[in-house]
Structures are given as C-alpha cells and as structure tokens.
Design a protein around this motif. Structure first.
Motif, PDB file in Angstrom:
ATOM      1  N   ARG A 871       0.826  -1.209   0.000  1.00  0.00           N
ATOM      2  CA  ARG A 871       0.000   0.000   0.000  1.00  0.00           C
ATOM      3  C   ARG A 871       0.865   1.266   0.000  1.00  0.00           C
ATOM      4  NH1 ARG A 871      -5.354  -0.748   0.538  1.00  0.00           N
ATOM      5  NH2 ARG A 871      -6.030  -2.859   1.098  1.00  0.00           N
ATOM      6  N   THR A 872       2.032   1.190   0.637  1.00  0.00           N
ATOM      7  CA  THR A 872       2.940   2.342   0.599  1.00  0.00           C
ATOM      8  C   THR A 872       3.469   2.550  -0.817  1.00  0.00           C
ATOM      9  OG1 THR A 872       3.563   2.032   2.897  1.00  0.00           O
ATOM     10  CG2 THR A 872       5.072   3.301   1.541  1.00  0.00           C
ATOM     11  N   VAL A 873       3.779   1.458  -1.508  1.00  0.00           N
ATOM     12  CA  VAL A 873       4.221   1.568  -2.900  1.00  0.00           C
ATOM     13  C   VAL A 873       3.126   2.221  -3.733  1.00  0.00           C
ATOM     14  CG1 VAL A 873       4.901   0.272  -4.958  1.00  0.00           C
ATOM     15  CG2 VAL A 873       5.785  -0.389  -2.711  1.00  0.00           C
ATOM     16  N   GLU A 874       1.888   1.764  -3.552  1.00  0.00           N
ATOM     17  CA  GLU A 874       0.774   2.355  -4.295  1.00  0.00           C
ATOM     18  C   GLU A 874       0.599   3.828  -3.936  1.00  0.00           C
ATOM     19  OE1 GLU A 874      -0.969   1.141  -6.717  1.00  0.00           O
ATOM     20  OE2 GLU A 874       0.033  -0.805  -6.663  1.00  0.00           O
ATOM     21  N   TYR A 875       0.825   4.162  -2.677  1.00  0.00           N
ATOM     22  CA  TYR A 875       0.731   5.576  -2.262  1.00  0.00           C
ATOM     23  C   TYR A 875       1.761   6.412  -3.021  1.00  0.00           C
ATOM     24  CZ  TYR A 875       1.545   9.730   0.632  1.00  0.00           C
ATOM     25  OH  TYR A 875       1.727  11.013   1.050  1.00  0.00           O
ATOM     26  N   HIS A 876       2.991   5.898  -3.110  1.00  0.00           N
ATOM     27  CA  HIS A 876       4.029   6.649  -3.831  1.00  0.00           C
ATOM     28  C   HIS A 876       3.665   6.804  -5.308  1.00  0.00           C
ATOM     29  CE1 HIS A 876       6.983   7.387  -0.767  1.00  0.00           C
ATOM     30  NE2 HIS A 876       6.999   6.127  -0.382  1.00  0.00           N
ATOM     31  N   LEU A 877       3.124   5.748  -5.903  1.00  0.00           N
ATOM     32  CA  LEU A 877       2.713   5.850  -7.308  1.00  0.00           C
ATOM     33  C   LEU A 877       1.597   6.886  -7.465  1.00  0.00           C
ATOM     34  CD1 LEU A 877       2.761   2.083  -8.350  1.00  0.00           C
ATOM     35  CD2 LEU A 877       4.314   3.884  -9.117  1.00  0.00           C
ATOM     36  N   TYR A 878       0.710   6.923  -6.497  1.00  0.00           N
ATOM     37  CA  TYR A 878      -0.376   7.908  -6.513  1.00  0.00           C
ATOM     38  C   TYR A 878       0.182   9.331  -6.499  1.00  0.00           C
ATOM     39  CZ  TYR A 878      -4.361  10.602  -4.675  1.00  0.00           C
ATOM     40  OH  TYR A 878      -5.345  11.538  -4.475  1.00  0.00           O
ATOM     41  N   LYS A 879       1.319   9.514  -5.803  1.00  0.00           N
ATOM     42  CA  LYS A 879       1.960  10.833  -5.766  1.00  0.00           C
ATOM     43  C   LYS A 879       2.771  11.103  -7.040  1.00  0.00           C
ATOM     44  CE  LYS A 879       2.479  12.868  -2.093  1.00  0.00           C
ATOM     45  NZ  LYS A 879       1.810  14.022  -1.464  1.00  0.00           N
ATOM     46  N   ILE A 880       3.327  10.036  -7.616  1.00  0.00           N
ATOM     47  CA  ILE A 880       4.189  10.186  -8.790  1.00  0.00           C
ATOM     48  C   ILE A 880       3.393  10.622 -10.017  1.00  0.00           C
ATOM     49  CG2 ILE A 880       5.551   8.860 -10.471  1.00  0.00           C
ATOM     50  CD1 ILE A 880       6.624   7.242  -8.063  1.00  0.00           C
ATOM     51  N   TYR A 881       2.254   9.975 -10.251  1.00  0.00           N
ATOM     52  CA  TYR A 881       1.501  10.206 -11.489  1.00  0.00           C
ATOM     53  C   TYR A 881       1.171  11.681 -11.738  1.00  0.00           C
ATOM     54  CZ  TYR A 881       0.893   5.119 -11.879  1.00  0.00           C
ATOM     55  OH  TYR A 881       1.104   3.764 -11.998  1.00  0.00           O
ATOM     56  N   PRO A 882       0.568  12.384 -10.778  1.00  0.00           N
ATOM     57  CA  PRO A 882       0.263  13.803 -11.063  1.00  0.00           C
ATOM     58  C   PRO A 882       1.509  14.671 -11.210  1.00  0.00           C
ATOM     59  CG  PRO A 882      -0.301  13.243  -8.787  1.00  0.00           C
ATOM     60  CD  PRO A 882      -0.004  11.967  -9.475  1.00  0.00           C
ATOM     61  N   LYS A 883       2.602  14.302 -10.530  1.00  0.00           N
ATOM     62  CA  LYS A 883       3.832  15.077 -10.694  1.00  0.00           C
ATOM     63  C   LYS A 883       4.316  15.030 -12.141  1.00  0.00           C
ATOM     64  CE  LYS A 883       5.936  14.795  -6.067  1.00  0.00           C
ATOM     65  NZ  LYS A 883       7.139  14.350  -5.324  1.00  0.00           N
ATOM     66  N   LEU A 884       4.102  13.892 -12.796  1.00  0.00           N
ATOM     67  CA  LEU A 884       4.605  13.702 -14.157  1.00  0.00           C
ATOM     68  C   LEU A 884       3.535  13.908 -15.224  1.00  0.00           C
ATOM     69  CD1 LEU A 884       6.844  10.526 -13.591  1.00  0.00           C
ATOM     70  CD2 LEU A 884       7.473  12.930 -13.429  1.00  0.00           C
ATOM     71  N   GLY A 885       2.284  14.148 -14.786  1.00  0.00           N
ATOM     72  CA  GLY A 885       1.213  14.348 -15.754  1.00  0.00           C
ATOM     73  C   GLY A 885       0.853  13.081 -16.500  1.00  0.00           C
ATOM     74  N   ILE A 886       0.939  11.940 -15.826  1.00  0.00           N
ATOM     75  CA  ILE A 886       0.611  10.647 -16.441  1.00  0.00           C
ATOM     76  C   ILE A 886      -0.399   9.932 -15.561  1.00  0.00           C
ATOM     77  CG2 ILE A 886       2.852  10.447 -17.591  1.00  0.00           C
ATOM     78  CD1 ILE A 886       3.711   8.560 -15.326  1.00  0.00           C
ATOM     79  N   GLY A 887      -0.843   8.759 -16.034  1.00  0.00           N
ATOM     80  CA  GLY A 887      -1.863   8.053 -15.263  1.00  0.00           C
ATOM     81  C   GLY A 887      -1.694   6.553 -15.213  1.00  0.00           C
ATOM     82  N   THR A 888      -0.644   6.005 -15.845  1.00  0.00           N
ATOM     83  CA  THR A 888      -0.500   4.544 -15.874  1.00  0.00           C
ATOM     84  C   THR A 888       0.951   4.137 -15.658  1.00  0.00           C
ATOM     85  OG1 THR A 888      -0.025   4.381 -18.245  1.00  0.00           O
ATOM     86  CG2 THR A 888      -2.348   4.405 -17.576  1.00  0.00           C
ATOM     87  N   ARG A 889       1.119   2.869 -15.284  1.00  0.00           N
ATOM     88  CA  ARG A 889       2.461   2.301 -15.128  1.00  0.00           C
ATOM     89  C   ARG A 889       3.202   2.284 -16.464  1.00  0.00           C
ATOM     90  NH1 ARG A 889       3.787  -1.508 -10.875  1.00  0.00           N
ATOM     91  NH2 ARG A 889       2.366  -1.240  -9.118  1.00  0.00           N
ATOM     92  N   THR A 890       2.474   2.035 -17.535  1.00  0.00           N
ATOM     93  CA  THR A 890       3.109   1.976 -18.858  1.00  0.00           C
ATOM     94  C   THR A 890       3.727   3.320 -19.216  1.00  0.00           C
ATOM     95  OG1 THR A 890       1.520   0.298 -19.551  1.00  0.00           O
ATOM     96  CG2 THR A 890       2.725   1.459 -21.289  1.00  0.00           C
ATOM     97  N   GLU A 891       2.979   4.403 -18.974  1.00  0.00           N
ATOM     98  CA  GLU A 891       3.516   5.738 -19.253  1.00  0.00           C
ATOM     99  C   GLU A 891       4.720   6.032 -18.368  1.00  0.00           C
ATOM    100  OE1 GLU A 891       0.085   8.763 -20.330  1.00  0.00           O
ATOM    101  OE2 GLU A 891      -0.518   7.485 -18.653  1.00  0.00           O
ATOM    102  N   LEU A 892       4.660   5.601 -17.108  1.00  0.00           N
ATOM    103  CA  LEU A 892       5.777   5.830 -16.202  1.00  0.00           C
ATOM    104  C   LEU A 892       7.015   5.080 -16.685  1.00  0.00           C
ATOM    105  CD1 LEU A 892       7.002   6.914 -13.597  1.00  0.00           C
ATOM    106  CD2 LEU A 892       5.987   4.966 -12.380  1.00  0.00           C
ATOM    107  N   ALA A 893       6.838   3.819 -17.054  1.00  0.00           N
ATOM    108  CA  ALA A 893       7.968   3.031 -17.544  1.00  0.00           C
ATOM    109  C   ALA A 893       8.582   3.670 -18.781  1.00  0.00           C
ATOM    110  CB  ALA A 893       7.511   1.610 -17.839  1.00  0.00           C
ATOM    111  N   ARG A 894       7.725   4.209 -19.667  1.00  0.00           N
ATOM    112  CA  ARG A 894       8.233   4.832 -20.892  1.00  0.00           C
ATOM    113  C   ARG A 894       9.085   6.055 -20.557  1.00  0.00           C
ATOM    114  NH1 ARG A 894       3.649   5.964 -23.204  1.00  0.00           N
ATOM    115  NH2 ARG A 894       3.440   3.902 -24.135  1.00  0.00           N
ATOM    116  N   LEU A 895       8.620   6.873 -19.583  1.00  0.00           N
ATOM    117  CA  LEU A 895       9.391   8.050 -19.186  1.00  0.00           C
ATOM    118  C   LEU A 895      10.745   7.660 -18.601  1.00  0.00           C
ATOM    119  CD1 LEU A 895       6.898  10.526 -17.480  1.00  0.00           C
ATOM    120  CD2 LEU A 895       8.158  10.856 -19.601  1.00  0.00           C
ATOM    121  N   VAL A 896      10.754   6.626 -17.770  1.00  0.00           N
ATOM    122  CA  VAL A 896      12.010   6.200 -17.152  1.00  0.00           C
ATOM    123  C   VAL A 896      12.973   5.703 -18.217  1.00  0.00           C
ATOM    124  CG1 VAL A 896      13.070   4.543 -15.578  1.00  0.00           C
ATOM    125  CG2 VAL A 896      10.934   5.680 -14.947  1.00  0.00           C
ATOM    126  N   VAL A 897      12.474   4.915 -19.157  1.00  0.00           N
ATOM    127  CA  VAL A 897      13.324   4.393 -20.232  1.00  0.00           C
ATOM    128  C   VAL A 897      13.897   5.538 -21.060  1.00  0.00           C
ATOM    129  CG1 VAL A 897      13.333   3.057 -22.358  1.00  0.00           C
ATOM    130  CG2 VAL A 897      12.218   2.153 -20.319  1.00  0.00           C
TER     131      VAL A 897
END
Length: 909
Positions: A871-897
C-alpha cells in the motif's frame, strides 16, 4: 470520565485524525504506574469512529516469549496475510507460528508486520494500541517500533503506553504527570460513594483534598485506592490521614495479605502465568481451583478475558509477587512447568531451578533457537544468557554466552552483546578454537561500532583465512595499507581460491603493484559467487584494479543478493557499498534512497560506523546538489564518528564531500586545499581508495587553482593506479585527466605546437567517446564545451554544454547545471533550454520505485525489495503520477526508459 487531560486528549485526537487522512503517526504515552495511561488508551480506541482497532497489552510473565504480544495483536487480521509480498508473508507466518518458512531476518519480518498493519488499515484506517509496552517481548517490540517509525504514508495511528523511562527509540513521547489540583479535586468529589457523602454532610473539605493530592502527586490510581480505604472521619478531616499514605505496590498490599490461602495461591499462579487453562490446572494440581479464582474476581483483583486471566492493575500482580516467599514462587513455576510445553515450559523450569541444571539450560537453548529462527534475536539473547547461568560445564557456558552475544548483536543491542562476549571470554578456559571464535566476534563488533584500528589488532591475531579476511576488511576501513599488505602476504600461504586470491592480490597491489593477475583470476570466478560477502570482496578486487564502474556493478549485485537471501544483520553494511556504487555510477537519486534506507537500518541496529558511512555518502550527494548546509551537517556528523573510531575510509569520504562542495561552487583554491589534505591524511583519518577515486576531481581543482604542477603529480599517481584498468569508463577518466593536466609525450610544448592528437579538445572528445557513466560524461562534456568556447568556437561548444546541462539537471546536480548554463549563455544561447521529463521532481524514493516499475516489478515485488508495504508503494505511485502528468504504469515506464536513453548532442553522452 477523564479529568484534567484535555491537552493529552487533543494530542491523541490529532494523531488519529492525521492517520484517518493517510498521514499516520505514533505516540508514546509515558508516566508512572496509575497515572492514567490505560484510560487514555481506552479513550483512543473509542475515538477512531469507523477505524479498525487492534489492541494488545504487555504482560510480564510473557515478556520472554518471542512474538507473544505480536501474536495477540495480529491474530484478528491474520486472514489478510495473503495480500503481503511472498517473503514478508512467510516471515510473519513463521513468527506467529502459522507454518511459514522462518527467514531469520528481523528487518524482513518487521516490514511484513508493517505491511499487515497497512492492509488492516483499509479502508477506513487503523488505531493500534499497545499497553504496558515495557513488558512486550523484545521480538514484538522491535517489529512494532520498526513499523511505528514508518507510518507517515499509512492510515495508521499507533499509541504505546510505557511505564517510566523504558527506551522507545524514534517515537515522540507524551509525558503524563499527576492531575493538577483542580482536576484531582473534581476526581475526589466523584469518588465519594453516596453513603460516604451523606456521612460527611458536605463535600470533602478542601484541606483534605489538598493533603491527598500533595501526598499522591495527583496520581489518579493512588487517589482512588486511598479514598476506598479511608474512613468517614478521615475523609471529613476529623481524623488524621495515614502517615505515610500507601503507594506503589503498598496500595494493594493489605488487600493481598487479607486473601485466604487458596485465593493467594491462585493469585500467585496468575502472577507468573497468564494462560487461564494452565493457571486452573496448576491450581488443581496444588489443591485449589475455580472457587479461589472466583474470590479474586469478586474482590476486584483479577478478571478473566477470553483464555487469559489479568489483574485489574499491574501493581496488584507486583504486590502478589512481592508477598510470596521465594519457595512458594518456585513451587508455582514447577507446577506450571509440569503442565506446559515448549517455550513456556522452558521459562517456568528456569524460574523453578535452584542452582545449575543442564537439562533446564538445554531447554532454554532450544527456546533461543526457535526465537532466532523467526528473527527474535533479542529474546534469543535473553534465553541464551539465562541458559548460560544454568549451565554447569564451563566450555558449554562459554559457547552459550558467545551465541547470546551474537543474538544480541543481531537484535540491535551492541552494549549487551559486548558484555556477554566479555563474559564468554572469561569462561573459555584456554580452548584455542573457542577463543578464536570469540575474538573474531569481538573484532566484528569493534569494526561495526567501535574502533576499526582495535578491530585490526584483534582480528590479525587469528590464523584462519576467514579471520584474516575480517582483519583485512578492518584494515581497509582504517586505511592502513601496511597492515593490508601484511595480511595479504599471510593469506597467500593458503590454497588457491577466490577469497585467498583477492586478499593476496590486494596485498601485492599495495606492496609492489604486482597483484593484478591474482585479482583478475578472482574476478573470473564471480560467476561462482552466491553470497553478498563474496560480491563485496569482488567489488574490492575491481576497485584495486582501478575499475570503479565494475566495482559499482558488483556492489549492486551484492545488494540484490543480500535482500533476496535475508543476510541477517548485515544489510545496512552491504548498503554502504551499494549506495557508494550507485553514486560512482552517476545514479545519484538511487544512491540517496539507498543511503537513507541504510542510515535508518544502521541506527536501528546500533552500527555506529555504518551510520558514519551513510552520512558521508549523503554528504557527497548533498555537495553535488549544492546543498551546502546539509552537506556540512552530514559531513560533520560522519567525521564525529569516523575520526575517533579510526574509520579512515568514511572520514575520507566526508572530507571528499566538503571538497566537492567547494569544487561545484567554483571555489577552486579551497577545493584544491581540501583535496591536498585528503592526500596527506594518514590511516584512520584518510584512505588511499578515496585519494585514488577523487583524483579526477583533484586534478580539476588543481588546474582551476592554477597549480598545474600539483595536477601533473596527481596524474602520475593516477596513471600508476589505473595501469591495469581495462574498462572503457576507467580509460575515459584517465584520458580526461591527461587532457586537463596537459599530459603527453610533448606536454611541455605550447598548445598551438602540439600534434592534433595531443590537443586537449581531442583528448576530451576521446574521453566522451569512451564514457559509459552519464554523469561523468556530462562532467567531461562541460570541460570540453568550456575549452571550445574559450577557443572562440561557440558553435562547436553549444551541443556539449547543452547535453551536460540536461544530464546535470536530471541528476539534480544544480551547481554543475548552473555552471553549464552560464557557459551556454556565454556561447551565445540565450534562451532557457527546454527541460526534459519531470523525473527530477520526484523524491529519491519515488524515483527508485519508478525505476522498479520500469523493470516490470509489481507493487508486491517492489515492497519486498524496499521493506515497504504494497500500500505504501501504491501511495508513492499515486503521488508520482500527477507530478509527471501521467496516469498509468506503462507511461511511467516509458518516461524512465527515455530518461535512461542517451542525451542528444551527437550521441556523446
């Protein structure tokens, strides 16, 4: 109704309110017996509304039973265990006796407890209440405190009540004193029974109230119990109050003394055993039974709660225990032992024992084994120490004391460990093998938390390869090259093998520079390694070959192995090297997250020198980000440990941080002075590895300060050290250093007369081509861009400066980014360069989680790696998405790559 506790109630409400909103916290209620801690916990349990409540109470007879309190607390939510990551789930199952695989890793277990509490907090939150925490068994207490310090992202309010000043590290206290006089007077008015009030014809006189409050310090329990014992004349002030008034266990002494013999016997059984069935069966065995228990209930001394019997207040238990003769206590324990099994039986046998008894000692040693296998090292240490007291054979006693010391150390209690080990040494009786085992442990303890130089002295007396390796490790921490070389010479006498080759090879490298073949042979065997310790020795081998990039890669592998294998007690130490490796590889945010984790774990484990290591690394990272105050604070704190403990490696890194702070700010002369001091520092205050790794920075500082002679002298030493380096990155750094120092066969010629291949610009371009480390490539690109701009070639400079700026910004290296931006403007690019993806807006922990998401890991898998709850991991992802203007794990992975891909500018980075 609670009187005079409005401030305390407000503090508790604040903790609960924040937890309800997802910003959990813990609070320790501290105060003497009877001050009202339990009443406040009862109130807290009722204030959460729809929040789930989990509750347990420490019971002194169970304080040596590993995980007893945790079992009681978590039993109602055991059905949620399947939601946990696999390793955490199995560790918690094992600890609770539910059939899981015992990991023996207390950090993994504690992370599992946190995850289970987080699951229990869904959907409305959780109020976790623990009374009499001073009597909670050590294994449960360690796990709960681990969780308590990691609640800010959870919907959990944790409230612990502690009598007196029992230590509770890392949780803020709320001290409870006696009631103020007005509140105490109000309480006294409410205590008078209707009949007593009629006899007084009025309220209790103010003078009597003042005398009672003064005599009891406003302690609510004392006021209640004393008023119950006073007659109408005393309450009315017509007769004097008893002098002295009873307090502590004396509050209940008369009531206990007045009990019939049978009731007093059952009370004694309940005082040493809380299990109702055992108490009743032992009572029957001793000639009494349920009727006596009923008398105790009617008298208001005990109550039955499910399968347990509890005293109305712990002071009653203490009064019963004090009133019983030693022989009566032993008889009670003996009766209970005859009916008990496992750990309970062992502890009752130990309490019933008169003198030494090997059979009882062996039973306690088995109890310790069970606790240790489940990660309950503190309880294992207690059991083994008591077993040693009961052991008649001196050698067996020494072995048990040694094992108790190890358990105490792994349980994060270094002081207790050192005392037990000293006692073990006194009983070793000249047994050479046992004395060497004890000495090796003593040396390891010193290395982790004491003097590294003393650790060298202790460990160098050994004659086994393992002990020589420990001595070499200690000497490496000190920076004592002579000792490392001598230990390598002694290791060379052992048969060929990985560890022998590393030790002998390092020794030869430091003595005559000929050990590279042995180190290469050792590195060729890294495919055979399975333990983190082996990968750390491989890291050392690569480092002494001058291949910092390979060393960083091997350190990262050590970290992965340590997490997967449950390398008990050593994870904070392994993370020293993993975090350093990530920094050297240019992954600054990852290094930050690892050092923050390692620092927290090291402080919990009591590893002072590992604390210094992580502080020193954090100081370097702060320097690279230009955070001057943070850098100096971490560096000074690290030096305050490292210098007196003679840990030259960490003192050197802390000094390096301060030098990099000056270099990044363009204070070249100050940086040059600091680097010069690092080179001059002797064993215990500096380290040759720090000197070697910092040489590229030292050369840049010397050139910037106008001391070309010092730069060239440093280069000559660096060339000798790097002579056997074979990786592209090591060659890139050497090429950059040569370019800066103007080195080469014709280095004394004016630059315009140098052959084209010797021109600094060409050498820097060659370095750029070789670089595998993006951060070091950016450093080289900045130097190249600066040189091209000053040579009036701004068009060629701009791509290099632009690429360097982007990399520095991504890494958060603001001083370097400002320098690159200033050069870029001077080269004619006035517009602010566009920033890349906003990953630099993420915290180090968020960036670490984002990287693991990009690697394809699920939230459970990430939680298992990082000692978090899913749940803490999910909390961090919940904070990450709006910071980056994204909404999915796929978009996050693409940005990191994309961020990991090479930066533009001719592919140079």
């Amino acid at each position: 109704m609670l009187f005079g506790r409005s401030a305390e109630i407000a503090a508790i409400d604040d903790v609960i309110s924040r937890a309800r909103e997802g910003a959990g916290a813990a609070l320790v209620l501290r105060g003497e017996a009877g001050v009202g801690k339990t009443a406040l916990l009862d109130l807290a349990a009722s204030r959460g509304g729809s929040m789930r409540v989990l509750r347990t109470t420490g019971v002194e007879p169970e304080s040596d039973l590993a995980f007893a309190a945790l079992h009681q607390l978590l039993r109602p939510v055991a059905g949620l265990l399947d939601a946990l990551p696999g390793p955490q789930r199995e560790a918690v199952r094992g600890a609770l006796g539910l059939g899981g695989g015992a990991s023996g890793d207390r950090f993994l277990l504690a992370a599992g407890v946190l995850s289970l509490l987080a699951e229990a907090a869904a959907p409305d939150g959780l109020v976790c209440v623990v009374d009499d925490f001073q009597w909670v068994d050590r294994a449960s207490a360690d796990a709960l405190l681990f969780a308590a310090r990691r609640l800010p992202t959870e919907r959990i309010a944790m409230l612990l009540a502690v009598r007196g000043d029992a230590p509770v590290k890392g949780v803020p206290p709320l001290w409870l004193g006696g009631l103020p006089e007005p509140a105490a007077a109000e309480l006294l008015d409410g205590l008078l029974e209707p009949g007593a009030a009629e006899l007084l014809d009025a309220a209790m006189p103010p003078g009597v109230k003042r005398e009672l409050v003064a005599a009891t310090g406003g302690n609510p329990l004392a006021l209640r119990e004393i008023v119950r014992r006073l007659g109408p004349g005393q309450l009315a002030g017509r007769e004097p109050l008893p002098d002295p008034l009873p307090g502590g266990t004396r509050l209940f002494g008369e009531q206990v003394a007045a009990l019939p013999d049978d009731a007093r016997l059952v009370a004694l059984l309940a005082a040493v055993e809380s299990d109702l069935d055992l108490v009743l069966r032992a009572a029957a065995r001793m000639g009494t039974g349920r009727a006596a228990l009923h008398e105790l209930e009617v008298a208001g001394l005990v109550r039955v709660e499910g399968a347990s019997v509890r005293f109305r207040h712990p002071l009653i238990r203490s009064a019963v225990h004090e009133a019983a003769a030693p022989a009566s206590r032993r008889a009670a324990h003996e009766a209970l032992a005859a009916l008990s099994e496992g750990d309970r039986r062992a502890w009752h046998l130990a309490a019933a024992a008169l003198g030494q008894d090997e059979s009882v000692a062996a039973a306690l040693a088995e109890t310790a084994d069970r606790a240790r296998d489940r990660g309950g090292y503190g309880d294992a240490a207690t059991a083994l120490a008591r077993a040693a007291e009961l052991t008649p054979a001196p050698r067996t006693r020494a072995v048990r004391l040694k094992d108790a010391a190890t358990a105490a150390w792994l349980g994060g209690r270094p002081g207790q460990a050192e005392s037990l080990l000293a006692e073990a040494r006194d009983h070793a009786g000249g047994d050479r093998a046992l004395e060497m085992e004890i000495a090796q442990l003593r040396g390891r303890f010193e290395l982790n938390s004491g003097s590294a130089a003393e650790a060298v002295r202790i460990l160098a007396a050994g004659d086994s390869l393992d002990m020589l390796a420990d001595a070499a490790e200690a000497a490496s921490y000190v920076g004592d090259t002579a000792a490392i070389a001598e230990l390598g010479r002694r290791a060379a006498a052992f048969p060929e093998g990985f560890l022998r080759d590393v030790l002998a090879g390092i020794g030869l490298m430091l003595s005559d520079g000929t050990g590279h073949e042995l180190l290469r042979r050792a590195l060729d065997r890294t495919g055979e390694l399975t333990e983190a310790a082996g990968f750390l020795w491989a890291t050392a081998a690569a480092s002494y070959l001058g291949e910092a990039d390979l060393a960083a890669e091997l350190a990262a592998r050590a970290g992965r192995v340590a997490r997967m294998s449950g390398m008990v007690g050593q994870l904070p130490v392994v993370l020293e090297f993993v975090a350093t490796g990530e920094r050297i590889a240019g992954r600054l945010a990852e290094s930050q997250a690892l050092s923050e984790e390692g620092l927290e774990l090291a402080r919990e484990a009591g590893y002072a020198n590992t604390v210094a290591a992580h502080l020193a690394n954090l100081a370097v990272l702060a320097a690279l980000r230009g955070e001057e105050e943070t850098c100096r604070g971490h560096a000074q704190e690290a030096l305050a440990i490292a210098i007196p403990h003679r840990v030259g490696l960490r003192a050197g890194v802390a000094a390096y941080a301060l030098a990099m702070l000056d270099l990044g700010a363009g204070r070249f002369a100050a940086a040059h002075d600091r680097f010069t001091a690092i080179v001059a520092a002797g064993p215990g205050a500096g380290h040759p590895t720090v000197v070697w790794r910092s040489t590229p920075d030292r050369i840049e500082a010397a050139v910037g300060a106008g001391d070309l002679g010092a730069a060239r002298a440093a280069l000559e030493a660096y060339e000798r050290w790097s002579a056997q380096a074979g990786t592209a990155e090591s060659r890139a750094l050497l090429t950059r250093c040569r370019a800066l120092a103007g080195a080469g066969p014709e280095k004394e010629l004016p630059e315009k007369e140098l052959p084209e291949k010797e021109l600094p610009e060409k050498a820097l371009e060659e370095a750029l081509r070789l670089h595998a480390n993006p951060y070091e490539a950016a450093r080289t690109a900045l130097l190249l861009g600066e040189r091209l701009r000053r040579a009036h070639r701004p068009g060629e400079a701009r791509p290099h400066l632009r690429a360097a700026l982007e990399t520095f910004r991504r890494a958060g290296a603001e001083p370097w980014a400002r320098r690159a931006h200033g050069e870029l403007r001077a080269a004619g690019e006035s517009a602010e360069p566009a920033r890349g993806p906003a990953l630099d807006a993420l915290t180090p922990q968020e960036l670490r989680i984002a990287g693991l998401v990009a690697d394809g890991l699920s939230s459970k898998e990430i939680a298992a790696q990082l000692f978090l709850s899913p749940r803490t991991v999910e909390y961090h992802l919940y904070k990450i998405y709006p910071k980056l203007g994204i909404g999915t794990r796929t978009e996050l992975a693409r940005l990191v790559v994309l961020q990991k891909a090479p930066v533009g500018g001719g592919g140079m980075l």
